[in-house]
Design a protein around this motif. Structure first.
Motif: not given
Lengths: 503, 313
Positions: A266-290
């Motif tokens: 298995t892999w263990v971590g955090i799954q980002f379901t919103d990678r475009t920031g439609k629901e949570l704007k900051p997650l649409g920014d690649i710098r935040v995900r990084r």
């Protein structure tokens, strides 16, 4: 009063002696021909269409033959299908079937039976996922079938081999009794009289099975044991020959001289379901995900929560397999200062607020997530869910803690992780990420080594895009006594019986 | 005695109704939509809707409750949402496992607890009395699962006298059945033995000091007959403890079932909870409540028989 004492002592002694004498026969271990296997979960269903392949492998592989099996390198090998070929346009899979095989109720295995089974599997809520691209299943002649596909499907044979092509008696499918009364053509028959549902399932070897040599044990006992301590104690007491193991017990197992077999599962971590920031704007920014990727010390989490059993990595492609790239593991080295800088650059120096789901299964990681995200100023509000509701609803949140199964086959990894709709990936569209989309298009058209090279590029691309925050890949571990060898298969949470051998 | 019996029975029925009704509504509130657990992770909304309809979950909750209740009073607990088999069949498979362990534990607790209680009551300064005092402190300080693990490590792993895990039905092999339930039953019974013995010993000492015992001695009755008189007056407290412990044993059985991997109602409750199989949970609740009511009812009858004053309460 003395008489009472004497009588009591005599009764207790008789009771103890009876119990001790009986224990010699009931727990005296297994004979050379027997094997006792301890797995984590009870059988989900005896109906292959309703079974959850992860842990059902040992149960179902005793009773059913697959059309296609896997070898130890996860490559498809013949089962009841002796050979197969894809048409030049990759839209038809033709299979030549083994003849002379009968189910335990006397029904004959032939093309009609295979077609009926595959239709049953395609209609199954759990098994149907493997046949998502299959549009028609046809009988060509008495021992040949054909599957028509809506598009090229490089994962189909792997999915069939991993546990989605078990063949059951047509009569039992028709009668809809498979869930409780399994009827297959497999190497063993279910001994209901000696079995105790929920505690121990006993399978007796058939004589003259076509694949007799693959199954060296005369009687197979499968014991679902949910508690790891109970499982380890059962190994210690000689009640088990093979056990699904807790990694913390590995040193003691080695001291005992047992075989220890592990591989990532298995892999263990955090799954980002919103990678475009439609629901949570900051997650649409690649710098935040990084930033989130840099903030977690995956190696430390593997050591502390994962008991060191696994590989610290940033990838969702299984370690040690062709699409895995060792060099990518440095991409998000633990660096909180860099993480904070990235957050500031993205315009979130004070972080943001996020609601994440939580359930009992994921609680071991909750404090680390709370603390680490807190250091970035990301304030988490936890929404507690039952384990069942978690799997249904987690992906409705912009990000969530995940422990997700890996697949050893590269094409299946792309399909399962990225391009197909899964509970953890409800929106598989890659249109918002043109580079990913383009690579996927190329992968779908490519074959062989060229395809694997492209999948490796895809791995690098989604890692670069911080598609998810992987902390580590966790091992599944199996203990076995001397003389018994287990080969772990990534994709099977517990391997099927063909991977439990003498040795 | 008849009025007393009817009163006790009625209160048991009321308890059964209240607990099962509360479980029904709480389970629906807590578990939510069970289709994720039943259909797996990747079921489509249409498949979920179809299952909702099949299970009758698309109806108002009160209608669902009445449907369940009207069937349950006729002994029909419906079908499991996991495998669509009758709940009563599944419970029938599991209840013997739990009952085997619990009844064996009660038997051990009663025999050993009463025996030790009598002996220590007769010899309050003897070695056994001192051992009992020490055991009562130690056993209450130690968690039950730890005691179970010590038993497993000693008698299953080291000595290999008993199996570490598993259950063999009585019908399959009486000797293997006895072997498979011994350690779980002992693990469950240990604390109860000490508690019952302590209660009986204390009761014994207290009653022995009463005037009527002195009178009996003065009348020259044999020590055996005096002991029986004392025992009859000292036993209600110990019996009450036995009944309370038996209910506790049922709860403790769930932990013991996990440690010894027994397929009893504890493990069924756990798996039914995980996937949200409400009919199975309700069936298990009903069976458990019936067991608790029955134990208390039997205790009341015994206490009423021993001490007529109890019937007036």
């Amino acid at each position: 009063m003395k008489k009472i004492w004497r009588a009591t002592c005599a009764a207790v002694a008789a009771f103890a002696m009876a119990a001790c004498t009986n224990s010699v026969t009931s727990t005296g271990g297994t004979t050379d021909e027997d094997i006792k296997i301890g797995t984590l979960l009870d059988v989900t269903s005896w109906d292959p269409a309703q079974a959850d392949i992860g842990f059902d492998g040992p149960y179902l592989s005793a009773l059913y033959d697959p059309l296609i099996a896997l070898d130890k390198n996860s490559r498809p090998v013949p089962g009841l299908a002796r050979s197969w070929r894809f048409s030049t346009d990759h839209l038809t899979l033709t299979m030549n079937l083994r003849t002379g095989v009968k189910f335990s109720d006397g029904e004959v295995f032939d093309a009609a039976a295979a077609v009926q089974n595959l239709r049953h599997l395609k209609d199954g809520v759990r098994s149907g996922q493997a046949y998502a691209n299959v549009t028609a299943i046809r009988e060509v002649d008495a021992d040949t079938i054909a599957l028509d596909l809506k598009k090229k499907d490089d994962a189909l044979l792997y999915y069939m081999g991993v546990g989605r092509s078990w063949m059951a008696s047509p009569a039992a499918i028709e009668a809809k009794t498979l869930a409780t009364r399994p009827v297959g053509s497999g190497p063993y028959t279910y001994d209901e009289g000696k079995s105790t549902p929920g505690s121990e399932y006993v399978f007796t070897k058939k004589s003259g099975h076509w694949d007799d040599k693959t199954y060296p044990f005369g009687t197979v006992h499968v014991l679902p044991i949910a508690d790891p301590t109970a499982s380890f104690n059962a190994m210690l007491s000689g009640q088990l020959d093979v056990a699904y193991a807790n990694a913390a017990d590995i040193p003691r197992a080695k001291d005992k001289g047992w075989n220890v077999a592990s591989d990532v599962a298995t892999w263990v971590g955090i799954q980002f379901t919103d990678r475009t920031g439609k629901e949570l704007k900051p997650l649409g920014d690649i710098r935040v995900r990084r930033a989130i990727n840099h903030a977690f010390d995956g190696a430390a989490m593997l050591k502390s929560v994962g008991q060191g059993a696994g590989v610290a990595t940033t990838q969702v492609f299984p370690a040690g397999r062709p699409a895995y790239d060792e060099a990518l593991n440095d991409r998000y080295a633990f660096d909180m200062d860099k993480a904070k800088r990235l957050m500031a650059e993205a315009g979130y120096p004070d972080g943001f607020e996020v609601t994440m789901p939580m359930s009992s299964i994921f609680q071991p990681w909750q404090p680390s997530v709370q603390q680490t995200l807190g250091k970035l100023g990301i304030k988490v509000t936890w929404k507690n869910l039952s384990p069942a509701d978690y799997q249904k609803n987690a992906a409705t949140y912009p990000m969530f803690v995940a422990v997700l199964a890996l697949d050893s086959n590269p094409a299946a990894s792309v399909d399962g992780r990225i391009t197909s709709r899964q509970w953890f990936n409800p929106n598989p569209s890659t249109k918002d990420f043109p580079e990913v989309d383009e690579l996927i298009g190329k992968i779908e058209k490519a074959d062989g080594e060229a395809q694997v090279t492209l999948i490796r590029q895809l791995n690098e691309k989604i890692t670069d895009l911080a598609w998810q925050d992987v902390w580590y890949q966790a091992d599944n571990t199996y203990f076995s006594v001397k003389g018994v060898k287990v080969t772990p298969i990534t994709g099977m949470m517990f391997p099927t019986l063909r991977f439990v051998q003498r040795g | 005695m008849l009025r007393f019996t009817i009163r006790r029975l009625m209160s048991g029925v009321v308890l059964l109704l209240v607990v099962t009704s509360a479980t029904f509504f709480l389970a629906h509130l807590a578990i939510g939509d069970p289709t994720a657990g039943l259909l797996g992770n990747n079921a489509t909304p249409a498949q979920r809707a179809a299952l909702h309809e099949r299970l009758g979950l698309d109806r108002p909750l009160i209608t669902q409750y009445w449907d369940w209740f009207s069937h349950a009073i006729r002994g029909d607990f419906g079908t499991s949402w996991r495998n669509f088999q009758p709940v009563s069949d599944q419970i029938a498979l599991r209840v013997p496992v739990t009952l085997s362990v619990v009844l064996a534990a009660m038997f051990l607790a009663a025999v050993a607890g009463l025996g030790i209680g009598i002996v220590t009551g007769l010899r309050p300064d003897g070695i056994l009395a001192r051992v009992l005092k020490l055991a009562s402190v130690v056993l209450f300080a130690l968690p039950g699962f730890w005691v179970s693990l010590v038993l497993v490590m000693t008698f299953a792993v080291r000595l290999k006298w008993f199996p570490a895990v598993g259950y063999v039905p009585l019908t399959q092999s009486p000797s293997a059945w006895l072997s498979s339930i011994t350690l779980p039953a002992v693990a469950l019974a240990l604390a109860a033995i000490v508690m019952i013995a302590e209660q009986l010993r204390n009761g014994f000492l207290e009653v022995s000091r009463q005037d009527f015992v002195r009178t009996l001695r003065a009348r020259g009755l044999s020590s055996r007959r005096i002991t029986l008189h004392v025992l009859r007056n000292a036993s209600p407290a110990a019996l009450t403890v036995l009944a309370v412990m038996s209910v506790g044993l049922l709860g403790g059985a769930i932990v013991v079932e996990i440690i010894f991997n027994l397929p009893g109602i504890g493990s069924l409750t756990q798996s039914a909870s995980q996937i949200g199989d409400i009919p199975v949970l309700l069936g298990l609740t009903a069976v458990t409540v019936v067991f608790v009511v029955l134990i208390n009812f039997l205790l009341d009858l015994v206490l009423g028989w021993i001490n007529p004053k109890v019937r007036e309460i």
